[in-house]
Scaffold this motif. Sequence first.
Motif, PDB file in Angstrom:
ATOM      1  N   SER A 266      33.659  73.583   7.265  1.00  0.00           N
ATOM      2  CA  SER A 266      34.440  72.365   7.020  1.00  0.00           C
ATOM      3  C   SER A 266      35.707  72.686   6.229  1.00  0.00           C
ATOM      4  N   GLN A 270      39.446  72.355   7.783  1.00  0.00           N
ATOM      5  CA  GLN A 270      40.392  71.518   7.060  1.00  0.00           C
ATOM      6  C   GLN A 270      41.692  72.263   6.764  1.00  0.00           C
ATOM      7  N   PHE A 282      38.829  66.029   7.806  1.00  0.00           N
ATOM      8  CA  PHE A 282      37.882  65.351   6.926  1.00  0.00           C
ATOM      9  C   PHE A 282      38.636  64.638   5.802  1.00  0.00           C
ATOM     10  N   ARG A 283      38.002  63.623   5.222  1.00  0.00           N
ATOM     11  CA  ARG A 283      38.626  62.937   4.088  1.00  0.00           C
ATOM     12  C   ARG A 283      38.892  63.920   2.956  1.00  0.00           C
ATOM     13  N   SER A 285      37.342  68.204   1.869  1.00  0.00           N
ATOM     14  CA  SER A 285      36.369  69.277   2.080  1.00  0.00           C
ATOM     15  C   SER A 285      36.044  69.921   0.737  1.00  0.00           C
ATOM     16  N   HIS A 290      33.476  64.601   1.924  1.00  0.00           N
ATOM     17  CA  HIS A 290      33.830  63.690   3.015  1.00  0.00           C
ATOM     18  C   HIS A 290      32.913  62.465   3.006  1.00  0.00           C
TER      19      HIS A 290
END
Length: 322
Positions: A266, A270, A282-283, A285, A290
């Motif tokens: 992730s 990102q 992702f919001r 990492s 997230h």
Amino acid sequence: MDLQALLFTAIAAFAIGLLLGPIAIPILHRLKFGQSIREEGPQHHQVKAGTPTMGGVIILIAVVLTTLRFAFNNLDTAMLLVGTVGFGLIGFADDLIKILKKRNLGLTAKQKIVLQSLLTIVLFLMLYLQQGRSEGFSIHIPFSNWALSIGILYVVFLLLVLVGTTNAVNLTDGLDGLLSGSAIMVFAAYAVYAYWHTNYDVALFCAAMVGALGAFLAFNRHPAKVFMGDTGSLAIGGGLAMVAVLTHSELALILFGLVFVIEALSVMIQVFSYRTFGRRVFRMSPLHHHFELGGWSEWEVVLLFWFASFICAFGTLALLSY
């Protein structure tokens, strides 16, 4: 050796860890070994600033004492402890620099890779003394009887396994109890796997790690009284990597510890997406953040990851048993 020995080893490590916690945590408080929280992380994590870190020493002491007492005195045991303590010491140095300089950056990337490379060479030489002279070095392919012999190049593969595992495990240490509980699942599954394959020293080490992590979780569950720091996360990663090496399951470790792999991926995804396209996948990492920024409570995220780790570890164990 019977299963009772594994259980007794885990209980002994758990008891030692529970005894050490009330001693170590106040000492870390008095030394002002408080955690620095990175500004890029979720803002509500800032309330955790100052929580004692380097609690990984609790895990290390419990594992080392229990392993030395109950495991067999052979080269396998020595390699497990060298891998665990060696990477734990690298993490300790990293934590200490962060604390002394009051910043979230410890050892530089170059310093880390040099220290990790030197430790890998030591472990490779120990492996050579144990099996290299007679068996050579091979990579075993999961779910088959195939093995790829790579000879001296195994030292490069070993470095990849050690560095990859320690970094992935380290990235998972971002929420109270997240890494402790997830690692318990993986070491528990490996204890059974090693026992089935008569690698009793590895099985006993895994049992000791399960007990030590369980004790640490008593102090690290939300809201955490202490963080393990890189001292703990790198030690866990180093120990886990050596368990995989000594059970010839280096590639299967990807499945046993799939949660750790996904956390690392992730971050890679990102970074690649942002640098290449200027967009985030992702919001935030690693992946656990997230979910946090999606409205999940910290405890909900931790429980999800524990469950996922259990499914991955014991699911892999079940598949490899056929």
